[in-house]
Design an enzyme around this catalytic site. Structure first.
Site, PDB file in Angstrom:
ATOM      1  N   GLN A 176      67.308  45.434  13.499  1.00  0.00           N
ATOM      2  CA  GLN A 176      68.747  45.705  13.539  1.00  0.00           C
ATOM      3  C   GLN A 176      69.218  45.962  14.966  1.00  0.00           C
ATOM      4  O   GLN A 176      70.096  46.786  15.218  1.00  0.00           O
ATOM      5  CB  GLN A 176      69.087  46.893  12.639  1.00  0.00           C
ATOM      6  CG  GLN A 176      69.120  46.573  11.164  1.00  0.00           C
ATOM      7  CD  GLN A 176      70.234  45.604  10.794  1.00  0.00           C
ATOM      8  OE1 GLN A 176      71.282  45.575  11.425  1.00  0.00           O
ATOM      9  NE2 GLN A 176      70.010  44.795   9.758  1.00  0.00           N
ATOM     10  N   SER A 177      68.660  45.237  15.909  1.00  0.00           N
ATOM     11  CA  SER A 177      68.996  45.423  17.320  1.00  0.00           C
ATOM     12  C   SER A 177      70.454  45.072  17.617  1.00  0.00           C
ATOM     13  O   SER A 177      70.894  43.942  17.395  1.00  0.00           O
ATOM     14  CB  SER A 177      68.077  44.554  18.182  1.00  0.00           C
ATOM     15  OG  SER A 177      68.541  44.485  19.513  1.00  0.00           O
ATOM     16  N   ASN A 178      71.195  46.041  18.153  1.00  0.00           N
ATOM     17  CA  ASN A 178      72.556  45.771  18.604  1.00  0.00           C
ATOM     18  C   ASN A 178      72.545  44.802  19.781  1.00  0.00           C
ATOM     19  O   ASN A 178      73.410  43.938  19.903  1.00  0.00           O
ATOM     20  CB  ASN A 178      73.240  47.072  19.029  1.00  0.00           C
ATOM     21  CG  ASN A 178      73.368  48.063  17.903  1.00  0.00           C
ATOM     22  OD1 ASN A 178      73.768  47.723  16.803  1.00  0.00           O
ATOM     23  ND2 ASN A 178      73.020  49.318  18.175  1.00  0.00           N
TER      24      ASN A 178
END
Length: 413
Positions: A131-133
């Site tokens: 879920q890397s921004n």
């Protein structure tokens, strides 16, 4: 009170030429250059970079940036509940730097994407958590600039060979056509992010592509310039704000070190001179002192990281792992102030900041604190099931039998 780029509370976008004349030359650098810039009203245009005067001794100096972020981002008073007497908390809303291309990551990408294009890249490689921004922002920025994007995403061993789904950041990444490659946490730990990106780079080169690698979080010496520039933005906002204003402390979450480095170095070199508190949401403070030092050395800054920033451990149970208490506090802050924190970065930083203030009220009394909200709203979608128990404000609307019913009115079918 809002601190913006004009004497009123209106914040001018980068494409505003009219408002630029009302500000200092350093407030908004949105002079249109070339046909492309005119076509896009400044947005998505490449332009020469003019470093702050107090940072001209750093080396190397960036030559160009891409206009990707909606800046300057607002600063406003943040009325957090239960603050001790005379403690003021303000918030800089870098969560409002865009939507799908947002947060602190977009500031770094302005510099990194300009370098990628200058080097003739036709695709971008980067790496991060599932879920890397940063990976989501990179995928969008790459598509804006007509570059392909390849993401290496870290996930659990149990699902590394399964479709990763369409939750949160993943939905945006896959909508814009990013190529997703999954790697287990165990493999990530054993091989390392640098080796993994180099492996993918070699494969793409063998396929005839020209890849450009962006490190975890966009954090390297070039990416550091993003928050050196953000410090200049804060300086300008304070200068045009109503009345004399000075921040004693700046608080930010730390996940890869670039934002912390830029804020710390910029605050020291500029007129800001605020004390930087960086709350690490992964690894250890010792790791990040070394990490920040490597970015500083890459700029020939000539300073010791331990002299310009205070780094504390805020990871709790671990990176991207949220407790019910953390999620409850995020809900309470949203309900009290309207500001929504993300569970991975800003949420954990605010929790530790409030804990520090509560435990040492005398130390913080009379101080003005600026919290940098680094974005990450989409990460909350991954925590939806955990947060259900904190949400109780719903019920079926009661409609008595005496309320008249009229056919054909208000029906949406």
């Amino acid at each position: 009170m809002l601190l913006g780029c004009a004497s009123s509370a209106i914040f001018c976008p980068k494409n505003s030429v009219k408002l630029q004349a009302q500000t200092s030359p350093n407030t908004v650098r949105c002079i249109m250059e070339g046909d492309e810039s005119k076509q896009n009203f400044g947005f998505l245009s490449k332009k020469p970079y003019d470093p702050p005067s107090w940072a001209l001794h750093l080396n190397p100096l960036p030559s160009h940036v891409y206009s990707l972020a909606h800046t300057p981002t607002p600063i406003h008073r943040w009325n957090l509940p239960n603050l001790p007497k005379d403690v003021e908390v303000w918030i800089k809303r870098d969560d409002l730097s865009g939507m799908q291309l947002s947060g602190n990551k977009v500031r770094k990408l302005e510099f990194l994407m300009a370098d990628a294009v200058a080097q003739g890249a036709d695709c971008i490689i980067t790496i991060g958590g599932i879920q890397s921004n940063h990976c989501r922002a990179t995928a969008v920025a790459a598509r804006y600039l007509n570059l392909d994007c390849h993401l290496i995403l870290r996930t659990s061993q149990a699902i590394v060979d399964k479709d990763p789904g369409l939750v949160g950041n993943l939905l945006v990444e896959r909508l814009v056509g990013a190529n997703v490659e999954l790697v287990s946490k165990e493999e990530y730990s054993r091989i390392g992010s640098v080796a993994l990106t180099e492996l993918l780079k070699e494969r793409l080169i063998n396929e005839g592509r020209r890849p450009y690698v962006i490190p975890v979080g966009g954090s390297n010496s070039l990416g550091t310039w993003a928050y050196i520039e953000a410090v200049r933005e804060i300086e300008d906002q304070l200068h045009i704000g109503q009345g004399k204003m000075k921040f004693d402390d700046i608080v930010v979450a730390c996940g890869s070190g670039g934002t912390t480095t830029g804020l710390s170095l910029g605050s020291m070199l500029s007129t800001l001179k605020a004390k930087i508190h960086s709350f690490a949401v992964c690894d250890t403070p010792s790791y990040f002192y070394d990490n920040v030092q490597s970015h500083l050395d890459g700029l020939d800054a000539g300073v010791n990281s331990r002299d310009i920033v205070n780094i504390q451990d805020a990871k709790g149970l671990g990176y991207a792992i949220s407790t019910s208490e953390e999620l409850t506090l995020i809900k309470e802050i949203a309900a009290a102030t309207g500001v929504i924190l993300d569970p991975v970065y800003s949420g954990k930083a605010v929790i530790l900041m409030l804990k520090n203030i509560a435990e040492n009220p005398g130390k913080w009394e009379g101080r003005k604190i600026l919290f940098i909200h680094t974005g990450g709203l989409l990460g909350l979608y991954d925590k939806a099931e955990q947060m259900v128990q904190t949400m109780g404000n719903w019920r079926q609307m009661a409609i008595g039998e005496s309320v008249p019913r009229t056919d054909g009115i208000g029906k949406m079918f």
